[in-house]
Design a protein around this motif. Structure first.
Motif, mmCIF file in Angstrom:
data_model
loop_
_atom_site.group_PDB
_atom_site.id
_atom_site.type_symbol
_atom_site.label_atom_id
_atom_site.label_comp_id
_atom_site.label_asym_id
_atom_site.label_seq_id
_atom_site.Cartn_x
_atom_site.Cartn_y
_atom_site.Cartn_z
ATOM 1 N N GLU A 1 1.422 -1.455 -0.209
ATOM 2 C CA GLU A 1 -0.187 -0.232 -0.234
ATOM 3 C C GLU A 1 1.140 0.990 0.422
ATOM 4 N N THR A 2 0.111 2.329 -0.880
ATOM 5 C CA THR A 2 0.816 3.572 -1.076
ATOM 6 C C THR A 2 0.153 4.223 -0.045
ATOM 7 N N LEU A 3 0.740 5.017 1.206
ATOM 8 C CA LEU A 3 -0.553 6.435 1.678
ATOM 9 C C LEU A 3 0.311 7.584 1.456
ATOM 10 N N CYS A 4 -0.748 8.576 1.027
ATOM 11 C CA CYS A 4 -0.430 10.202 0.383
ATOM 12 C C CYS A 4 -0.888 10.991 1.688
ATOM 13 N N PHE A 5 0.164 11.494 2.557
ATOM 14 C CA PHE A 5 -0.406 12.561 3.604
ATOM 15 C C PHE A 5 -0.204 13.750 2.667
ATOM 16 N N ARG A 6 -1.078 14.712 2.149
ATOM 17 C CA ARG A 6 -0.785 15.309 1.333
ATOM 18 C C ARG A 6 -1.295 16.948 2.532
ATOM 19 N N ASN A 7 -1.327 17.948 2.334
ATOM 20 C CA ASN A 7 -1.681 19.423 2.111
ATOM 21 C C ASN A 7 -0.703 19.364 3.611
ATOM 22 N N ILE A 8 0.460 19.245 3.645
ATOM 23 C CA ILE A 8 1.313 19.609 5.263
ATOM 24 C C ILE A 8 1.876 21.500 4.957
ATOM 25 N N GLY A 9 1.815 21.788 5.853
ATOM 26 C CA GLY A 9 1.681 22.924 5.940
ATOM 27 C C GLY A 9 3.799 22.714 5.995
ATOM 28 N N GLU A 10 3.815 22.501 6.873
ATOM 29 C CA GLU A 10 5.831 22.207 6.849
ATOM 30 C C GLU A 10 5.657 20.700 7.299
ATOM 31 N N LEU A 11 6.478 20.347 6.794
ATOM 32 C CA LEU A 11 6.986 19.124 7.087
ATOM 33 C C LEU A 11 8.401 19.109 7.224
ATOM 34 N N ILE A 12 9.227 18.539 8.408
ATOM 35 C CA ILE A 12 10.423 18.732 9.460
ATOM 36 C C ILE A 12 11.530 17.076 8.813
ATOM 37 N N ASP B 1 20.650 19.562 12.613
ATOM 38 C CA ASP B 1 19.561 20.589 12.538
ATOM 39 C C ASP B 1 18.263 19.989 11.609
ATOM 40 N N VAL B 2 17.687 20.679 11.625
ATOM 41 C CA VAL B 2 16.176 20.323 10.492
ATOM 42 C C VAL B 2 16.381 21.411 9.366
ATOM 43 N N ARG B 3 15.333 20.559 8.093
ATOM 44 C CA ARG B 3 15.658 20.580 6.885
ATOM 45 C C ARG B 3 13.437 21.403 7.036
ATOM 46 N N VAL B 4 13.091 22.060 6.792
ATOM 47 C CA VAL B 4 11.829 22.514 7.237
ATOM 48 C C VAL B 4 10.948 22.404 5.249
ATOM 49 N N ARG B 5 10.838 21.963 5.203
ATOM 50 C CA ARG B 5 9.352 21.688 4.115
ATOM 51 C C ARG B 5 8.150 22.005 4.176
ATOM 52 N N THR B 6 7.354 23.177 2.907
ATOM 53 C CA THR B 6 5.892 24.052 3.007
ATOM 54 C C THR B 6 5.689 23.132 2.044
ATOM 55 N N ASN B 7 4.495 23.519 1.946
ATOM 56 C CA ASN B 7 3.163 23.049 0.837
ATOM 57 C C ASN B 7 3.609 21.421 0.464
ATOM 58 N N CYS B 8 3.599 20.277 1.133
ATOM 59 C CA CYS B 8 4.055 19.168 0.168
ATOM 60 C C CYS B 8 2.716 18.335 0.572
ATOM 61 N N ALA B 9 3.893 17.214 0.200
ATOM 62 C CA ALA B 9 2.515 15.761 0.660
ATOM 63 C C ALA B 9 4.079 14.632 0.837
ATOM 64 N N LEU B 10 3.777 13.416 1.553
ATOM 65 C CA LEU B 10 4.648 12.750 1.880
ATOM 66 C C LEU B 10 4.077 10.686 0.993
ATOM 67 N N VAL C 1 9.293 5.594 4.362
ATOM 68 C CA VAL C 1 9.198 7.164 3.553
ATOM 69 C C VAL C 1 9.282 6.517 1.666
ATOM 70 N N ASP C 2 8.821 6.850 0.914
ATOM 71 C CA ASP C 2 9.070 6.596 -0.521
ATOM 72 C C ASP C 2 9.284 7.976 -0.793
ATOM 73 N N LYS C 3 8.591 9.660 -0.820
ATOM 74 C CA LYS C 3 9.558 10.219 -1.526
ATOM 75 C C LYS C 3 8.119 11.294 -0.650
ATOM 76 N N ILE C 4 9.034 12.536 -0.891
ATOM 77 C CA ILE C 4 8.666 13.732 -0.579
ATOM 78 C C ILE C 4 8.476 15.152 -1.905
ATOM 79 N N LEU C 5 6.571 15.408 -2.235
ATOM 80 C CA LEU C 5 6.089 15.884 -3.722
ATOM 81 C C LEU C 5 5.926 17.448 -3.227
ATOM 82 N N ARG C 6 6.299 18.274 -4.207
ATOM 83 C CA ARG C 6 5.153 19.166 -3.958
ATOM 84 C C ARG C 6 3.871 18.898 -3.738
ATOM 85 N N GLU C 7 3.165 19.673 -3.227
ATOM 86 C CA GLU C 7 1.624 19.424 -3.586
ATOM 87 C C GLU C 7 1.295 19.639 -4.562
ATOM 88 N N SER C 8 1.599 20.527 -5.640
ATOM 89 C CA SER C 8 1.389 20.172 -7.288
ATOM 90 C C SER C 8 1.264 19.054 -7.937
#
Length: 410
Positions: A3-14, A23-32, A39-46
């Motif tokens: 199964e592949t789960l898509c967590f979308r509309n993430i305000g901040e992904l750390i 330290d941390v990398r902050v990614r905004t407006n993305c999906a996991l 963890v498969d990949k991080i996508l832009r919300e678009s």
């Protein structure tokens, strides 16, 4: 099918940055994307595809997603409590004075010896589930409240059962050299620990020792660690907590994965830890609970390139807390480190202290999908506000932890 789960509309992904001083990398407006619990990949919300391309789509609604907390130093299998000690400490009696009079750890040893394995398991399971509801997704558990072969074995068996029952990473550590049981002498008890080390192979992953004034010496640490290395154990050490004994320098020289506490560590100790790649595990909750004023040389550690980790030290005598969020808040505000440094220390740094930073702790592609969805869209709220539980949902290997919204219910 996997199964592949898509967590979308993430305000901040750390994500924890493992390429330099954590330290941390902050990614905004993305999906996991999570596939097969990793963890498969991080996508832009678009870039998110239509919902029918995934097994399930979860709308995070603009909230922040952070790696699951890794509690790399706990004593959460124990019997009894030690509330009476608080009154003694308020009256000015020190932790070591209580221990040397036969109290402290010795009181917990008595209660733990008397408890059945079933009782210890039930109590520890409740503690562990509460910690998971507060965002912890990987644990280290030490023995050390038995000081005999039977009870130490019993404690580690409980830890192994917890790992199997709750399906979370649990690293087990044999801490036979935690205190000296009466009426044995120190040298006599060290011989006991050395003789019985082989019996813990297959049950414990690592070996620890409490190197402290009037407890165990640097020479004891050396003897125990050399034997433990020959038997294939990882090395961890309680060092420089209440006084400077030089245990951190020797532990690093012998290849310890972590040196823990470190309030009295010197620049020389810190340089030795850097040279060995030894992680500094810090526990500000202990300083707070015991009313201490001495703090570790945190910025010297950072400047030297020593990886920082944070832990609760969950135990009945010096830090009875289940909450890594509290630890993160205390670290940022007591040590004057950034929110990113504190969060990285509680995730990637703590996983590195256990030797598992490639498996979990950073929310990086290929790692276990262990993470928290916060109630807020800003991870900095963890170190800005205090006294609030910011965990909305907790996931271990992509699966939601049940009961995650009500930690007080366990």
């Amino acid at each position: 099918m996997t199964e592949t789960l898509c967590f979308r509309n993430i305000g901040e992904l750390i994500q924890a940055d493992a390429t330099s001083q954590p330290d941390v990398r902050v990614r905004t407006n993305c999906a996991l994307l999570v596939t097969g619990g990793r963890v498969d990949k991080i996508l832009r919300e678009s870039e998110v595809k239509p919902a029918n391309r995934y097994t399930r789509v979860i709308d995070v609604k603009g909230r922040a997603v952070v790696p699951g907390f890794v509690d790399c130093h706990t004593h959460l299998v124990y019997g009894g409590e030690r509330k009476d000690e608080m009154v003694d400490r308020v009256s000015g009696v020190s932790y070591l004075e209580i221990l040397n009079k036969g109290g402290g750890i010795h009181d917990t040893v008595k209660a733990t010896r008397q408890a059945t394995e079933a009782t210890l398991y039930d109590q520890a399971k409740r503690r562990m589930k509460r910690m998971m509801a507060l965002g912890t997704t990987a644990f280290e558990i030490k023995s050390g409240y038995g000081l005999d072969l039977e009870t130490e074995t019993k404690m580690l068996k409980v830890g192994k059962r917890l790992r199997q029952a709750l399906k979370v990473p649990v690293t087990l550590t044999y801490l036979g050299a935690h205190a000296i049981p009466r009426p044995m002498k120190r040298t006599q008890y060290v011989e006991f620990v050395l003789e019985n080390l082989p019996k813990f192979r297959g049950l414990a992953d690592g070996v620890d020792i409490f190197c402290e004034k009037n407890v165990f010496t640097v020479a004891d640490l050396r003897l125990v660690f050399l034997q433990a290395k020959l038997l294939g154990f990882d090395l961890r050490a309680h060092v420089e907590e209440l006084s400077h004994q030089g245990g951190s320098y020797e532990a690093a020289r012998l290849g310890a994965l972590s040196c823990d506490h470190l309030e009295y560590a010197t620049p020389k100790d810190i340089q030795a830890m850097h040279a060995a790649g030894t992680v500094a595990v810090l526990m500000p909750g202990v300083t707070l609970f015991l009313g201490g004023t001495k703090q570790p040389l945190v910025h010297s550690m950072l400047d030297a390139g020593v990886t920082l980790a944070l832990a609760t030290d969950c135990n009945p005598g010096s830090c009875p807390t289940y909450n890594m969020q509290t630890v993160i808040y205390l670290a940022a505000n007591m040590y004057r480190i950034t929110p990113g440094q504190a969060l990285a220390a509680a995730t990637y740094g703590a996983a590195k202290a256990l030797g598992h930073h490639r498996e979990y702790g950073g929310l990086l592609p290929g790692q276990r999908a262990d993470f928290n969805i916060l109630k807020t869209g800003d991870h900095r709220d963890l170190v800005y506000y205090f006294g609030e539980n910011f965990i909305d949902q907790t996931f271990v290997a992509g699966r939601r932890v049940k009961g995650g919204k009500d930690p007080a219910g366990f």
